[in-house]
Design a protein around this motif. Structure first.
Motif, PDB file in Angstrom:
ATOM      1  N   HIS A  53       0.855  -1.184   0.000  1.00 56.79           N
ATOM      2  CA  HIS A  53       0.000   0.000   0.000  1.00 56.79           C
ATOM      3  C   HIS A  53       0.889   1.230   0.000  1.00 56.79           C
ATOM      4  CE1 HIS A  53      -3.515   2.446   0.591  1.00 56.79           C
ATOM      5  NE2 HIS A  53      -3.006   2.967   1.689  1.00 56.79           N
ATOM      6  N   GLU A  54       0.759   2.021  -1.045  1.00 58.08           N
ATOM      7  CA  GLU A  54       1.560   3.240  -1.189  1.00 58.08           C
ATOM      8  C   GLU A  54       3.056   2.951  -1.067  1.00 58.08           C
ATOM      9  OE1 GLU A  54      -0.016   6.106   1.553  1.00 58.08           O
ATOM     10  OE2 GLU A  54      -1.936   6.201   0.515  1.00 58.08           O
ATOM     11  N   SER A  55       3.511   1.965  -1.807  1.00 56.91           N
ATOM     12  CA  SER A  55       4.927   1.575  -1.913  1.00 56.91           C
ATOM     13  C   SER A  55       5.512   0.992  -0.634  1.00 56.91           C
ATOM     14  CB  SER A  55       5.774   2.777  -2.361  1.00 56.91           C
ATOM     15  OG  SER A  55       5.315   3.260  -3.593  1.00 56.91           O
ATOM     16  N   LYS A  56       4.688   0.602   0.316  1.00 55.20           N
ATOM     17  CA  LYS A  56       5.160  -0.040   1.547  1.00 55.20           C
ATOM     18  C   LYS A  56       4.344  -1.297   1.791  1.00 55.20           C
ATOM     19  CE  LYS A  56       6.470   4.227   3.870  1.00 55.20           C
ATOM     20  NZ  LYS A  56       6.257   5.078   5.034  1.00 55.20           N
ATOM     21  N   MET A  57       4.986  -2.294   2.401  1.00 53.49           N
ATOM     22  CA  MET A  57       4.283  -3.523   2.766  1.00 53.49           C
ATOM     23  C   MET A  57       3.702  -3.364   4.159  1.00 53.49           C
ATOM     24  SD  MET A  57       4.272  -5.690   0.303  1.00 53.49           S
ATOM     25  CE  MET A  57       4.037  -7.340   0.874  1.00 53.49           C
TER      26      MET A  57
END
Length: 98
Positions: A53-57
């Motif tokens: 989500h938004e470049s983060k896990m």
């Protein structure tokens, strides 16, 4: 009596009906994958669900009982589980993306 043309037309219809679907159809995909899928890792008591989500896990632990009733793991995915044997040792885990 059935004419030769009628027999030929019927044969062509049957041949087209039983032709392999992959031989004549093409599926085109238009769009893009915005985020990758969630990764599910079972543990002894929970399911570890990691979703991008938004470049983060983002990782969340979901208990088996919560998964049986459909637990929301993110605002974009819900995880559910269904046992497929009476011993409750085999299950199908399903992720529904919104």
């Amino acid at each position: 009596m059935v004419s030769s043309r009628t027999k030929l037309a019927a044969a062509l219809v049957l041949a087209a009906t039983f032709a392999p679907a992959y031989a004549s159809n093409v599926i085109h995909f238009i769009g893009q994958i915005v985020e990758g899928p969630c990764v599910i890792s079972p543990t002894a008591r929970t399911l570890s669900v990691s979703c991008p989500h938004e470049s983060k896990m983002h990782t969340q632990q979901v208990s088996y009982s919560d998964a049986l009733y459909g637990a929301a793991v993110t605002d974009r995915a819900t995880i559910s589980m269904k046992y497929i044997n009476p011993e409750k040792s085999l299950a199908i885990v399903q992720v529904d993306y919104h």
